[in-house]
Write a protein that holds these residues in place. Structure first.
Motif, PDB file in Angstrom:
ATOM      1  N   GLY A 159       0.794  -1.228   0.000  1.00 19.36           N
ATOM      2  CA  GLY A 159       0.000   0.000   0.000  1.00 19.36           C
ATOM      3  C   GLY A 159       0.822   1.272   0.000  1.00 19.36           C
ATOM      4  N   ALA A 160       2.142   1.147   0.049  1.00 19.58           N
ATOM      5  CA  ALA A 160       3.000   2.329   0.050  1.00 19.58           C
ATOM      6  C   ALA A 160       3.101   2.897  -1.357  1.00 19.58           C
ATOM      7  N   PRO A 161       2.689   4.158  -1.545  1.00 19.58           N
ATOM      8  CA  PRO A 161       2.769   4.734  -2.898  1.00 19.58           C
ATOM      9  C   PRO A 161       4.200   5.129  -3.258  1.00 19.58           C
ATOM     10  N   ALA A 162       4.492   5.042  -4.542  1.00 14.63           N
ATOM     11  CA  ALA A 162       5.785   5.469  -5.068  1.00 14.63           C
ATOM     12  C   ALA A 162       5.524   6.120  -6.422  1.00 14.63           C
ATOM     13  N   LYS A 163       6.498   6.908  -6.875  1.00 16.50           N
ATOM     14  CA  LYS A 163       6.368   7.557  -8.180  1.00 16.50           C
ATOM     15  C   LYS A 163       7.165   6.779  -9.219  1.00 16.50           C
ATOM     16  N   TYR A 164       6.546   6.673 -10.394  1.00 12.78           N
ATOM     17  CA  TYR A 164       7.142   5.962 -11.510  1.00 12.78           C
ATOM     18  C   TYR A 164       7.022   6.831 -12.759  1.00 12.78           C
ATOM     19  N   GLU A 165       7.964   6.633 -13.676  1.00 10.05           N
ATOM     20  CA  GLU A 165       7.865   7.268 -14.980  1.00 10.05           C
ATOM     21  C   GLU A 165       7.619   6.169 -16.011  1.00 10.05           C
ATOM     22  N   ALA A 166       6.539   6.339 -16.757  1.00 10.90           N
ATOM     23  CA  ALA A 166       6.188   5.366 -17.797  1.00 10.90           C
ATOM     24  C   ALA A 166       6.167   6.069 -19.140  1.00 10.90           C
ATOM     25  N   VAL A 167       6.687   5.399 -20.158  1.00 13.46           N
ATOM     26  CA  VAL A 167       6.606   5.902 -21.528  1.00 13.46           C
ATOM     27  C   VAL A 167       5.847   4.870 -22.355  1.00 13.46           C
ATOM     28  N   VAL A 168       4.772   5.341 -22.989  1.00  7.17           N
ATOM     29  CA  VAL A 168       3.938   4.483 -23.827  1.00  7.17           C
ATOM     30  C   VAL A 168       3.894   5.086 -25.223  1.00  7.17           C
ATOM     31  N   TRP A 169       4.117   4.224 -26.206  1.00  8.36           N
ATOM     32  CA  TRP A 169       4.040   4.632 -27.614  1.00  8.36           C
ATOM     33  C   TRP A 169       2.708   4.137 -28.151  1.00  8.36           C
ATOM     34  N   GLU A 170       1.954   5.044 -28.762  1.00  9.47           N
ATOM     35  CA  GLU A 170       0.631   4.697 -29.268  1.00  9.47           C
ATOM     36  C   GLU A 170       0.468   5.118 -30.723  1.00  9.47           C
ATOM     37  N   LYS A 171      -0.148   4.221 -31.503  1.00 14.41           N
ATOM     38  CA  LYS A 171      -0.589   4.511 -32.873  1.00 14.41           C
ATOM     39  C   LYS A 171      -2.067   4.127 -32.916  1.00 14.41           C
ATOM     40  N   PRO A 172      -2.959   5.071 -32.597  1.00 20.65           N
ATOM     41  CA  PRO A 172      -4.375   4.710 -32.484  1.00 20.65           C
ATOM     42  C   PRO A 172      -4.992   4.188 -33.779  1.00 20.65           C
ATOM     43  N   TRP A 173      -4.522   4.645 -34.925  1.00 23.01           N
ATOM     44  CA  TRP A 173      -5.088   4.190 -36.193  1.00 23.01           C
ATOM     45  C   TRP A 173      -4.759   2.722 -36.462  1.00 23.01           C
ATOM     46  N   GLU A 174      -3.747   2.187 -35.776  1.00 22.49           N
ATOM     47  CA  GLU A 174      -3.396   0.770 -35.899  1.00 22.49           C
ATOM     48  C   GLU A 174      -3.825  -0.025 -34.669  1.00 22.49           C
ATOM     49  N   LYS A 175      -4.455   0.651 -33.707  1.00 22.25           N
ATOM     50  CA  LYS A 175      -4.815   0.030 -32.420  1.00 22.25           C
ATOM     51  C   LYS A 175      -3.570  -0.587 -31.787  1.00 22.25           C
ATOM     52  N   PHE A 176      -2.488   0.196 -31.765  1.00 20.47           N
ATOM     53  CA  PHE A 176      -1.183  -0.257 -31.282  1.00 20.47           C
ATOM     54  C   PHE A 176      -0.769   0.555 -30.064  1.00 20.47           C
ATOM     55  N   ARG A 177      -0.334  -0.138 -29.019  1.00 22.71           N
ATOM     56  CA  ARG A 177       0.269   0.492 -27.835  1.00 22.71           C
ATOM     57  C   ARG A 177       1.417  -0.377 -27.373  1.00 22.71           C
ATOM     58  N   GLN A 178       2.476   0.305 -26.939  1.00 21.20           N
ATOM     59  CA  GLN A 178       3.636  -0.421 -26.430  1.00 21.20           C
ATOM     60  C   GLN A 178       4.236   0.340 -25.263  1.00 21.20           C
ATOM     61  N   LEU A 179       4.469  -0.358 -24.163  1.00 19.81           N
ATOM     62  CA  LEU A 179       5.180   0.219 -23.033  1.00 19.81           C
ATOM     63  C   LEU A 179       6.665   0.181 -23.372  1.00 19.81           C
ATOM     64  N   THR A 180       7.279   1.359 -23.516  1.00 21.44           N
ATOM     65  CA  THR A 180       8.695   1.379 -23.904  1.00 21.44           C
ATOM     66  C   THR A 180       9.625   1.544 -22.711  1.00 21.44           C
ATOM     67  N   SER A 181       9.125   2.093 -21.601  1.00 23.57           N
ATOM     68  CA  SER A 181       9.928   2.122 -20.371  1.00 23.57           C
ATOM     69  C   SER A 181       9.020   2.342 -19.180  1.00 23.57           C
ATOM     70  N   PHE A 182       9.486   1.840 -18.042  1.00 24.33           N
ATOM     71  CA  PHE A 182       8.754   1.993 -16.778  1.00 24.33           C
ATOM     72  C   PHE A 182       9.811   1.940 -15.691  1.00 24.33           C
ATOM     73  N   LYS A 183       9.990   3.047 -14.990  1.00 24.92           N
ATOM     74  CA  LYS A 183      11.036   3.050 -13.958  1.00 24.92           C
ATOM     75  C   LYS A 183      10.565   3.746 -12.697  1.00 24.92           C
ATOM     76  N   ASN A 184      11.083   3.248 -11.590  1.00 23.52           N
ATOM     77  CA  ASN A 184      10.821   3.830 -10.277  1.00 23.52           C
ATOM     78  C   ASN A 184      11.674   5.097 -10.171  1.00 23.52           C
ATOM     79  N   LEU A 185      11.058   6.232  -9.892  1.00 23.87           N
ATOM     80  CA  LEU A 185      11.795   7.493  -9.858  1.00 23.87           C
ATOM     81  C   LEU A 185      12.664   7.629  -8.611  1.00 23.87           C
ATOM     82  N   VAL A 186      12.377   6.881  -7.560  1.00 21.07           N
ATOM     83  CA  VAL A 186      13.189   6.929  -6.341  1.00 21.07           C
ATOM     84  C   VAL A 186      14.497   6.177  -6.550  1.00 21.07           C
ATOM     85  N   ASN A 187      14.423   5.078  -7.258  1.00 19.19           N
ATOM     86  CA  ASN A 187      15.599   4.210  -7.434  1.00 19.19           C
ATOM     87  C   ASN A 187      16.388   4.494  -8.698  1.00 19.19           C
TER      88      ASN A 187
END
Length: 124
Positions: A95-123
């Protein structure tokens, strides 16, 4: 009698002028071509959907159980589609909250999404 052909090289200055004016307009608006632009409303349903996708994909890839709290801030970048760079508040099983940075690449016309990075901002 055939009319003389006009040289194509006359079009080059017009094309160059157009490119210069486009770059100038982007610079004067404060936005760099391909640069990141702040998201004004991070509570927008589409931004929330992207954030939920990022956490869900991270959970699948890392075999974790984060739960999205909220989107703290975000930016978009126009590429071949759109990159979303979001700062998220999420909590693990404790239940402890933390901050993260996520980068998602989206091409809506192709119904495409990809998580390109996800990192804990503290670490990082």
């Amino acid at each position: 009698m055939r009319s003389p052909r006009r040289p194509c090289f006359l079009a080059l200055p017009v094309l160059l002028l157009g490119a210069v004016l486009s770059a100038s307009a982007a610079a004067s608006s404060g936005k760099a071509l391909g640069g990141w632009t702040p998201i004004k409303d991070v509570s927008d349903p589409h931004v929330q959907e992207i954030a939920q996708f990022a956490v869900s994909e991270h959970n699948k890839q890392a075999n974790s159980a984060l739960a999205l709290g909220k989107v703290v801030k975000g930016e978009t970048q126009v590429v071949s589609g759109t990159n979303y760079r979001l700062v998220l508040s999420a909590s693990d099983g404790s239940g402890a909250p933390a901050k993260y940075e996520a980068v998602v690449w989206e091409k809506p016309w192709e119904k495409f999404r990809q998580l390109t990075s996800f990192k804990n901002l503290v670490n990082s």
